[in-house]
Design a protein around this motif. Sequence first.
Motif, PDB file in Angstrom:
ATOM      1  N   ARG A 179       0.157   5.785   0.427  1.00  0.00           N
ATOM      2  CA  ARG A 179       1.195   6.784   0.717  1.00  0.00           C
ATOM      3  C   ARG A 179       2.298   6.668  -0.317  1.00  0.00           C
ATOM      4  O   ARG A 179       2.769   5.578  -0.624  1.00  0.00           O
ATOM      5  N   LEU A 180       2.682   7.830  -0.857  1.00  0.00           N
ATOM      6  CA  LEU A 180       3.768   7.891  -1.831  1.00  0.00           C
ATOM      7  C   LEU A 180       5.014   8.475  -1.175  1.00  0.00           C
ATOM      8  O   LEU A 180       4.928   9.423  -0.396  1.00  0.00           O
ATOM      9  N   PHE A 181       6.146   7.923  -1.538  1.00  0.00           N
ATOM     10  CA  PHE A 181       7.447   8.413  -1.109  1.00  0.00           C
ATOM     11  C   PHE A 181       8.212   8.836  -2.350  1.00  0.00           C
ATOM     12  O   PHE A 181       7.941   8.378  -3.456  1.00  0.00           O
ATOM     13  N   ASP A 193       0.810  -1.219   0.000  1.00  0.00           N
ATOM     14  CA  ASP A 193       0.000   0.000   0.000  1.00  0.00           C
ATOM     15  C   ASP A 193       0.844   1.271   0.000  1.00  0.00           C
ATOM     16  O   ASP A 193       0.339   2.360   0.221  1.00  0.00           O
ATOM     17  N   ALA A 194       2.126   1.120  -0.281  1.00  0.00           N
ATOM     18  CA  ALA A 194       3.032   2.272  -0.419  1.00  0.00           C
ATOM     19  C   ALA A 194       3.582   2.276  -1.841  1.00  0.00           C
ATOM     20  O   ALA A 194       3.556   1.268  -2.540  1.00  0.00           O
ATOM     21  N   GLY A 195       4.053   3.438  -2.250  1.00  0.00           N
ATOM     22  CA  GLY A 195       4.628   3.542  -3.582  1.00  0.00           C
ATOM     23  C   GLY A 195       5.762   4.539  -3.608  1.00  0.00           C
ATOM     24  O   GLY A 195       5.872   5.404  -2.738  1.00  0.00           O
ATOM     25  N   LEU A 196       6.610   4.390  -4.607  1.00  0.00           N
ATOM     26  CA  LEU A 196       7.710   5.326  -4.840  1.00  0.00           C
ATOM     27  C   LEU A 196       7.407   6.085  -6.118  1.00  0.00           C
ATOM     28  O   LEU A 196       7.276   5.494  -7.187  1.00  0.00           O
ATOM     29  N   LEU A 197       7.237   7.393  -5.990  1.00  0.00           N
ATOM     30  CA  LEU A 197       7.091   8.261  -7.152  1.00  0.00           C
ATOM     31  C   LEU A 197       8.504   8.492  -7.667  1.00  0.00           C
ATOM     32  O   LEU A 197       9.380   8.883  -6.904  1.00  0.00           O
ATOM     33  N   ARG A 198       8.720   8.235  -8.940  1.00  0.00           N
ATOM     34  CA  ARG A 198      10.069   8.374  -9.481  1.00  0.00           C
ATOM     35  C   ARG A 198      10.063   8.955 -10.889  1.00  0.00           C
ATOM     36  O   ARG A 198       9.061   8.920 -11.579  1.00  0.00           O
ATOM     37  N   SER A 199      11.196   9.515 -11.230  1.00  0.00           N
ATOM     38  CA  SER A 199      11.473   9.910 -12.609  1.00  0.00           C
ATOM     39  C   SER A 199      10.491  10.920 -13.184  1.00  0.00           C
ATOM     40  O   SER A 199      10.126  10.843 -14.355  1.00  0.00           O
TER      41      SER A 199
END
Length: 160
Positions: A93-95, A56-62
């Motif tokens: 939630r995004l990191f 349920d978490a994610g990494l916003l990237r690029s």
Amino acid sequence: MKPELASAADLTKIRSLLRTCELPEIDLDLGHMGDFLVLRAGGSLVGCVGLERAGDAGLLRSLAVAHERRSAGLGDVLMRAIEARAVAAGVHRLFLLTTTAPNFFASRGYRPCSRVDAPDAIRALTEFTSICPASAACMSRSLDRSISRQEQFHRPSTST
């Protein structure tokens, strides 16, 4: 301009845009394209953003916009679209890690946090383990379920 889901054919163009914007791209492969969005103008790729999911978490990237297209709101378009995609995938939630744009992200609701605040699965991603320096700002944002209704994406056409 509306975000499109990236295709395998976009990988080279995304990597090129990221290099131009001095963002890491060495770890990107075809497996990432299913969670990348792109913006096109006149047949050219002018923006991109990616998501790496971990429960349920994610990494916003690029998140990148071509230099000549900046200050036109395209970064915001991409941010809203990837946040909506994250919510639709069950991300709460995004990191992110950034060395160049903490003010951009702060003005869009992301708050500084310690890397240890990220779930183990996020901290295990290459962005955390080897690509982004320890000096990169770690930021996060809780996502509201209403975000998923704000943006729609479409599949790119098969012609290039």
